[in-house]
Design an enzyme around this catalytic site. Structure first.
Site, short mmCIF file in Angstrom:
data_model
loop_
_atom_site.label_atom_id
_atom_site.label_comp_id
_atom_site.label_asym_id
_atom_site.label_seq_id
_atom_site.Cartn_x
_atom_site.Cartn_y
_atom_site.Cartn_z
CE LYS A 101 -6.96 -9.13 -10.28
NZ LYS A 101 -6.64 -7.74 -10.66
CG ASN A 102 -2.90 -8.08 -10.02
OD1 ASN A 102 -3.91 -7.98 -10.72
ND2 ASN A 102 -2.89 -7.72 -8.74
NE ARG A 158 -5.03 1.56 -12.00
CZ ARG A 158 -4.96 2.87 -11.84
NH1 ARG A 158 -6.01 3.61 -11.98
NH2 ARG A 158 -3.82 3.44 -11.56
CB CYS A 167 -11.70 -2.97 -7.28
SG CYS A 167 -12.12 -4.67 -7.67
NE ARG A 224 -6.79 1.10 -8.54
CZ ARG A 224 -6.96 -0.16 -8.87
NH1 ARG A 224 -8.16 -0.69 -8.91
NH2 ARG A 224 -5.93 -0.92 -9.20
N PRO A 225 -5.17 7.45 -9.40
CG PRO A 225 -3.61 8.88 -8.43
CD PRO A 225 -4.59 7.79 -8.09
CB ILE A 226 -3.29 7.14 -14.82
CG1 ILE A 226 -4.17 8.24 -15.43
CG2 ILE A 226 -4.11 5.90 -14.54
CD1 ILE A 226 -4.66 7.91 -16.82
CG ASP A 227 -0.14 11.15 -10.82
OD1 ASP A 227 -0.78 10.12 -10.52
OD2 ASP A 227 0.68 11.68 -10.04
CG LEU A 228 3.03 8.27 -10.28
CD1 LEU A 228 3.14 7.22 -9.19
CD2 LEU A 228 4.16 9.31 -10.12
CG ASP A 244 -3.85 -6.69 -4.25
OD1 ASP A 244 -4.43 -5.59 -4.14
OD2 ASP A 244 -3.24 -7.03 -5.29
CB ILE A 270 -1.54 0.80 -1.06
CG1 ILE A 270 -0.21 0.26 -0.48
CG2 ILE A 270 -1.45 0.94 -2.57
CD1 ILE A 270 1.02 1.05 -0.83
NE ARG A 325 -12.76 -6.75 -11.81
CZ ARG A 325 -12.54 -5.47 -11.86
NH1 ARG A 325 -13.33 -4.66 -11.21
NH2 ARG A 325 -11.55 -4.99 -12.55
#
Ligand code: EPZ
Length: 417
Positions: A22-23, A92, A116, A121-125, A304, A326, A396
């Site tokens: 998946k990933n 995500r 999930c 789960r920020p997206i600043d990076l 995970d 994490i 999922r």
């Protein structure tokens, strides 16, 4: 609503080819947008997140044809830069479309990504990396708007080896003018897969597999055919199941080199693993030994599989400690495991577990994908019947968890409630 019904305490035995990852596949599907042409992706897992990504690509103007486990994406019709809110908010990986859309159309618009609920789960990076490449970004309410009049290769340094931010930066770098160097890149196998896919389209990348990637951007891309490797987390889930039931499994299609942290954890339980490059054979006799684990970026033990190992620790012969570094909310699964007899105390970022074999079994609710898989593992180690709700989370990422485990000897079925 679908419910998984399990009658536990049956040992597992057999061989299985593990579904595609998946990933790995989701960023590859996003990266297909970088090219104007035809992309064929093989070993596609038929899971809800893949269906959702297909829906998004089609809404953007691409044509997708999924037959069995092969997906053909015709990206020539890409004409919209706005990721639809409803589908984008469901997973995500929608954030992964920023880099490729900016690359192809020089603009992109998406809502904050869903996925999930496993912690902040920020997206600043992601945004910081894109800004350094010349992207202008503004937020309007829940919408992110990005423009790249001049997408320029540059030297980037990620403050944390975020998988998603590395993937986004890498995809933007493919379309940028000049060379991009990404220091502090994530080293997860899924990044290597994305690099190999970009290479298949004609991109030159150095440092693949390391934390320092050099991407030669602006190359003319070409059509390609690409095969996604097996899913290391699905393989780890089934090995976790073996650790609680005993038996013998041979899992194919997942490079064992991708699973060092997981196999180390399995070996702590007393599971004996023999590996060759394409096959992992494991044998388990008796009750698992306790574990001492700490999650971290690859090659450390993967977050995970933390919930799955929490289920294993719940039936281990003694005291286990599992530290989550994490995603802080991943211990939500502990509450459900406790309902069926597990002895778990969460303190700070650690779970302290006193094993008890077997668990009792009962009615439990998944609230995230990997946590749901962990409840299945716990059901396999329970003396009475278990009913697991929340199949929509599990589907999922797992193509057919009940079919797979049935084929390996478990008594498990998916039923309509
Ligand atoms: C990927 O998520 C995976 N998802 C996750 O798998 C996996 O758990 C995670 O990597 C870690 O291995 C996909 O590949 C689709 P990160 P991602 O960015 O990219 C912080 C599953 O169950 N961070 O490496 O979102 C963040 O808060 C899913 O299959 C920032 O602070 O993970 C977290 O603590 C769940 N700012 C850490 O980094 C950012 O901009 C790792 O996140 C981005 C991340």
């Amino acid at each position: 609503m679908s419910v998984i019904r399990i009658q536990g305490l049956k040992s597992l035995r057999g061989e299985m080819k593990i579904q595609g990852s998946k990933n790995a596949v989701l960023p590859v599907m996003a990266a297909a947008l970088l090219h104007e042409g035809m992309i064929v992706i093989k070993n596609i897992p038929r899971i809800q997140d893949v269906f959702c990504m297909i829906e998004i690509l089609e809404a953007l103007g691409c044509q997708c044809q999924l037959e069995g486990h092969e997906l053909v994406i015709d990206t020539r019709g890409l004409c919209r830069s706005q990721v639809p809110d409803e589908a984008g908010g469901r997973m995500r990986s929608s954030i992964m479309l920023l880099g490729p859309l900016l690359g192809r159309l020089r603009q992109a618009e998406t809502c904050y990504p869903g996925g999930c609920v496993i912690g902040r789960r920020p997206i600043d990076l992601h945004l910081a990396a894109l800004r350094q490449m010349g992207v202008e970004i503004c937020s309007e309410g829940e919408t992110i708007k990005a423009f790249a009049r001049n997408l320029q290769g540059t030297d980037l340094s990620l403050a944390f080896p975020s998988v998603g931010a590395t993937e986004n930066a890498l995809m933007a770098a493919v379309a940028a003018r000049g060379i991009t160097r990404i220091r502090g890149a994530a080293r997860e196998p899924e990044i290597e897969v994305l690099c190999r896919f970009c290479e298949s389209m004609g991109v030159r990348i150095e440092g693949i597999g390391s934390g320092f990637l050099t991407v030669y951007g602006g190359t003319k891309l070409h059509d390609c055919e690409f095969t996604v490797p097996g899913d290391r987390i699905v393989a780890g889930t089934y090995l976790g199941a073996l650790a609680v039931t005993g038996g013998e499994l041979c899992l194919q299609g997942v490079p064992a080199t991708h699973m060092a942290g997981t196999l180390g954890a399995l070996q702590q339980t007393g599971c004996i693993c023999e590996i060759d490059p394409e096959c992992i054979c494991a044998r388990m006799d008796g009750r698992p030994y306790p574990v001492n684990l700490s999650t971290g970026p690859y090659p450390e033990f993967p977050t995970d599989l933390q919930s799955v190992m929490l289920a294993v620790a719940s039936v281990a012969d003694g005291y286990s400690r599992i530290q989550e570094n994490i995603f802080e909310e991943r211990f939500a699964t502990a509450e459900e495991l406790k309902k069926i007899g597990a002895h778990i105390t969460i303190k700070g970022g650690s779970a302290h577990v006193i094993g008890k074999y077997p668990l009792v079994g009962g009615e439990i609710w998944a609230s995230d994908l990997r946590g749901g898989a962990a409840l299945v593992v716990a059901g396999l180690a329970s003396e009475k019947e278990s009913r697991i709700h929340g199949y929509s989370y599990i589907s999922r990422g797992y193509e057919d968890i009940c079919g797979d485990l049935t084929a390996l000897g478990a008594e498990i079925a998916l039923e309509e409630d």
